[in-house]
Design a protein around this motif. Structure first.
Motif, PDB file in Angstrom:
ATOM      1  N   SER A 219      67.188  10.007  66.177  1.00  0.00           N
ATOM      2  CA  SER A 219      68.201   9.775  65.497  1.00  0.00           C
ATOM      3  C   SER A 219      69.114   9.192  65.895  1.00  0.00           C
ATOM      4  CB  SER A 219      68.111  11.445  64.558  1.00  0.00           C
ATOM      5  OG  SER A 219      69.097  11.782  63.850  1.00  0.00           O
ATOM      6  N   PHE A 220      70.368   8.890  65.323  1.00  0.00           N
ATOM      7  CA  PHE A 220      72.231   8.304  65.070  1.00  0.00           C
ATOM      8  C   PHE A 220      72.768  10.115  65.307  1.00  0.00           C
ATOM      9  CE2 PHE A 220      73.120   9.537  61.168  1.00  0.00           C
ATOM     10  CZ  PHE A 220      74.647   9.957  61.274  1.00  0.00           C
ATOM     11  N   MET A 221      72.312  10.746  64.607  1.00  0.00           N
ATOM     12  CA  MET A 221      72.648  12.722  64.950  1.00  0.00           C
ATOM     13  C   MET A 221      71.965  13.531  65.341  1.00  0.00           C
ATOM     14  SD  MET A 221      75.827  14.053  62.862  1.00  0.00           S
ATOM     15  CE  MET A 221      76.911  12.618  62.357  1.00  0.00           C
ATOM     16  N   PRO A 222      72.096  14.260  66.308  1.00  0.00           N
ATOM     17  CA  PRO A 222      71.489  15.261  66.362  1.00  0.00           C
ATOM     18  C   PRO A 222      72.085  16.374  66.017  1.00  0.00           C
ATOM     19  CG  PRO A 222      72.951  13.978  69.242  1.00  0.00           C
ATOM     20  CD  PRO A 222      72.978  13.677  67.650  1.00  0.00           C
ATOM     21  N   TRP A 223      70.449  16.704  65.404  1.00  0.00           N
ATOM     22  CA  TRP A 223      70.014  18.205  64.116  1.00  0.00           C
ATOM     23  C   TRP A 223      71.113  19.193  64.875  1.00  0.00           C
ATOM     24  CZ3 TRP A 223      70.481  15.020  60.878  1.00  0.00           C
ATOM     25  CH2 TRP A 223      69.491  13.858  60.348  1.00  0.00           C
ATOM     26  N   GLY A 224      71.198  19.516  66.393  1.00  0.00           N
ATOM     27  CA  GLY A 224      71.868  20.920  66.540  1.00  0.00           C
ATOM     28  C   GLY A 224      70.772  22.012  66.829  1.00  0.00           C
ATOM     29  N   GLU A 225      71.047  23.069  66.473  1.00  0.00           N
ATOM     30  CA  GLU A 225      69.941  23.966  66.309  1.00  0.00           C
ATOM     31  C   GLU A 225      68.636  24.189  65.540  1.00  0.00           C
ATOM     32  OE1 GLU A 225      72.867  25.005  62.914  1.00  0.00           O
ATOM     33  OE2 GLU A 225      73.330  24.338  64.555  1.00  0.00           O
ATOM     34  N   GLU A 226      67.650  24.494  66.142  1.00  0.00           N
ATOM     35  CA  GLU A 226      66.605  24.003  65.304  1.00  0.00           C
ATOM     36  C   GLU A 226      66.488  25.147  64.996  1.00  0.00           C
ATOM     37  OE1 GLU A 226      64.669  21.375  66.114  1.00  0.00           O
ATOM     38  OE2 GLU A 226      65.996  20.596  67.121  1.00  0.00           O
ATOM     39  N   GLN A 227      65.861  24.884  63.377  1.00  0.00           N
ATOM     40  CA  GLN A 227      65.442  25.881  62.123  1.00  0.00           C
ATOM     41  C   GLN A 227      64.759  26.362  62.711  1.00  0.00           C
ATOM     42  OE1 GLN A 227      67.176  27.095  60.601  1.00  0.00           O
ATOM     43  NE2 GLN A 227      69.561  25.982  60.830  1.00  0.00           N
ATOM     44  N   LYS A 228      63.530  27.743  63.823  1.00  0.00           N
ATOM     45  CA  LYS A 228      62.763  28.143  64.239  1.00  0.00           C
ATOM     46  C   LYS A 228      62.125  28.807  63.453  1.00  0.00           C
ATOM     47  CE  LYS A 228      62.904  26.566  69.039  1.00  0.00           C
ATOM     48  NZ  LYS A 228      63.282  27.360  70.280  1.00  0.00           N
ATOM     49  N   ALA A 229      63.296  28.907  62.891  1.00  0.00           N
ATOM     50  CA  ALA A 229      62.462  30.748  61.768  1.00  0.00           C
ATOM     51  C   ALA A 229      61.489  30.747  60.856  1.00  0.00           C
ATOM     52  CB  ALA A 229      63.189  31.538  61.214  1.00  0.00           C
ATOM     53  N   LYS A 230      59.859  31.388  60.752  1.00  0.00           N
ATOM     54  CA  LYS A 230      58.812  31.202  59.246  1.00  0.00           C
ATOM     55  C   LYS A 230      60.028  31.256  58.267  1.00  0.00           C
ATOM     56  CE  LYS A 230      55.946  30.895  62.565  1.00  0.00           C
ATOM     57  NZ  LYS A 230      53.912  31.741  63.078  1.00  0.00           N
ATOM     58  N   ARG A 231      59.400  30.185  56.796  1.00  0.00           N
ATOM     59  CA  ARG A 231      59.576  31.019  55.636  1.00  0.00           C
ATOM     60  C   ARG A 231      58.581  32.490  55.338  1.00  0.00           C
ATOM     61  NH1 ARG A 231      58.857  25.292  53.776  1.00  0.00           N
ATOM     62  NH2 ARG A 231      60.386  24.572  54.356  1.00  0.00           N
ATOM     63  N   THR A 232      59.737  33.162  54.459  1.00  0.00           N
ATOM     64  CA  THR A 232      58.539  35.049  54.153  1.00  0.00           C
ATOM     65  C   THR A 232      58.059  34.016  52.911  1.00  0.00           C
ATOM     66  OG1 THR A 232      60.424  34.770  52.509  1.00  0.00           O
ATOM     67  CG2 THR A 232      61.146  36.104  54.657  1.00  0.00           C
ATOM     68  N   LEU A 233      56.520  34.897  52.189  1.00  0.00           N
ATOM     69  CA  LEU A 233      56.349  34.467  51.771  1.00  0.00           C
ATOM     70  C   LEU A 233      56.342  34.052  50.342  1.00  0.00           C
ATOM     71  CD1 LEU A 233      53.387  34.016  50.342  1.00  0.00           C
ATOM     72  CD2 LEU A 233      53.243  36.820  49.959  1.00  0.00           C
ATOM     73  N   ARG A 234      58.366  34.920  49.615  1.00  0.00           N
ATOM     74  CA  ARG A 234      59.091  34.628  49.093  1.00  0.00           C
ATOM     75  C   ARG A 234      59.336  33.637  48.836  1.00  0.00           C
ATOM     76  NH1 ARG A 234      62.901  38.533  46.930  1.00  0.00           N
ATOM     77  NH2 ARG A 234      61.216  39.582  46.628  1.00  0.00           N
ATOM     78  N   SER A 235      59.771  33.083  49.960  1.00  0.00           N
ATOM     79  CA  SER A 235      61.100  32.081  50.200  1.00  0.00           C
ATOM     80  C   SER A 235      59.590  30.555  50.285  1.00  0.00           C
ATOM     81  CB  SER A 235      61.152  31.808  51.523  1.00  0.00           C
ATOM     82  OG  SER A 235      61.535  30.638  52.066  1.00  0.00           O
ATOM     83  N   TYR A 236      58.233  30.652  50.901  1.00  0.00           N
ATOM     84  CA  TYR A 236      57.337  29.499  50.873  1.00  0.00           C
ATOM     85  C   TYR A 236      56.835  29.138  49.278  1.00  0.00           C
ATOM     86  CZ  TYR A 236      52.750  27.733  51.716  1.00  0.00           C
ATOM     87  OH  TYR A 236      51.976  26.421  51.075  1.00  0.00           O
ATOM     88  N   LEU A 237      56.469  30.411  48.304  1.00  0.00           N
ATOM     89  CA  LEU A 237      56.524  30.711  47.332  1.00  0.00           C
ATOM     90  C   LEU A 237      57.514  29.275  46.345  1.00  0.00           C
ATOM     91  CD1 LEU A 237      54.629  33.437  46.629  1.00  0.00           C
ATOM     92  CD2 LEU A 237      53.640  31.605  46.676  1.00  0.00           C
ATOM     93  N   ARG A 238      59.020  29.970  46.677  1.00  0.00           N
ATOM     94  CA  ARG A 238      59.583  29.711  45.928  1.00  0.00           C
ATOM     95  C   ARG A 238      59.516  27.357  46.395  1.00  0.00           C
ATOM     96  NH1 ARG A 238      65.010  32.977  47.355  1.00  0.00           N
ATOM     97  NH2 ARG A 238      64.258  34.932  44.891  1.00  0.00           N
ATOM     98  N   TRP A 239      59.795  27.447  47.638  1.00  0.00           N
ATOM     99  CA  TRP A 239      59.028  25.770  47.830  1.00  0.00           C
ATOM    100  C   TRP A 239      58.274  25.227  47.282  1.00  0.00           C
ATOM    101  CZ3 TRP A 239      61.994  22.839  49.796  1.00  0.00           C
ATOM    102  CH2 TRP A 239      61.703  21.348  50.300  1.00  0.00           C
ATOM    103  N   ARG A 240      57.066  26.009  47.190  1.00  0.00           N
ATOM    104  CA  ARG A 240      56.001  25.479  46.588  1.00  0.00           C
ATOM    105  C   ARG A 240      56.000  25.099  45.609  1.00  0.00           C
ATOM    106  NH1 ARG A 240      53.980  22.464  50.141  1.00  0.00           N
ATOM    107  NH2 ARG A 240      52.236  21.972  48.173  1.00  0.00           N
TER     108      ARG A 240
END
Length: 273
Positions: A219-240
């Protein structure tokens, strides 16, 4: 398939679009590499100094962490914010200048013959073609509907977005629509550009593609910090739930497009060209 000769040609007919290469000032090796590619092309370009996410920018005020949480998304990194701001600034420049642009990220690997041919066909594009992705579509299981033929190139409508912003042709009309839609940043810039059923910028691409991304450069721009934390169940359901709403909206839009335009027979893009 639409007869291009019967279409209303673009207001930019006869005008060569400005080619902008988005690149960090410190990305010296990338700049040398892209300059070497353009040295073999009969085309001029300008570097557009990208926003470095770690330095911050006033446009970062568009970032909406509450919206991220409400859709169950992952927080944007500083690199993603810098990338978003860079493209946003180019859209603003496009609108203010009234000139169509070709936007390339500095990890683009250009296919000279196809790219040159695309530059020559731009005057033939109808007004309805406001944005054209110049690289291969990276979405899974997406269909491609040929709309117009230009020599060895085909302009096609894609049922799903390209999931990248490596390179695209853009008119001021499309730039204005992107700006209006992207007032709240809760997803990366390429994702919001792909929301064609909402932002009003139809998803067109060129086949065979004019360029790809250099896998060595990344990528032309490094993303920086990685988002390694997993989604909670509530967050996952919101995303779906959010993704399901997106899918329904996209499907309805595509059905209406196909009924109205009646493009050529669908096929899947051949990535092994």
């Amino acid at each position: 398939m639409t007869d291009v000769n019967s279409s209303q040609h673009s207001e930019f007919a006869g005008r060569h679009p400005l080619i902008l290469v988005v690149s960090l000032l410190r990305a010296l090796e990338r700049r040398v590499a892209i300059e070497a590619q353009f040295a073999s092309l009969d085309a001029e370009f300008e570097f557009f100094d990208a926003v470095d996410g770690k330095d911050g920018h006033a446009l970062f005020s568009h970032y909406d962490p509450e919206r991220v949480r409400s859709i169950g998304g992952k927080p944007l990194t500083y690199g993603q914010l810098g990338c978003f701001a860079s493209h946003f600034l180019i859209w603003q420049r496009c609108v203010e200048s009234g000139q169509a642009v070709i936007v390339l990220e500095d990890d683009a690997q250009i296919f000279p013959a196809q790219f040159t041919e695309f530059l020559q066909l731009i005057p033939l594009l109808p007004d309805s073609v406001e944005c054209v992705r110049l690289f291969e579509n990276k979405a899974r299981n997406t269909l491609y509907y040929p709309v117009m033929e230009f020599g060895s190139l085909q302009l096609g409508k894609y049922l799903r977005g390209h999931i990248s912003a490596t390179g695209y042709y853009l008119t001021p009309a499309a730039a204005g629509k992107f700006i209006a839609y992207c007032q709240s940043w809760a997803e990366p810039v390429d994702r919001l550009m792909d929301h064609f059923w909402v932002n009003g910028v139809e998803c067109y691409g060129i086949d065979p593609p004019c360029l790809t991304h250099d896998p060595v450069q990344g990528s032309f721009m490094p993303w920086g910090e990685e988002q390694k934390a997993k989604r909670t169940l509530r967050s996952y359901l919101r995303w779906r739930s959010y993704m399901l709403r997106q899918k329904v909206g996209r499907a309805v839009h595509n059905l209406w497009y196909l009924m109205r335009v009646r493009p050529g027979k669908a096929r899947r893009q051949d990535f092994d060209r």
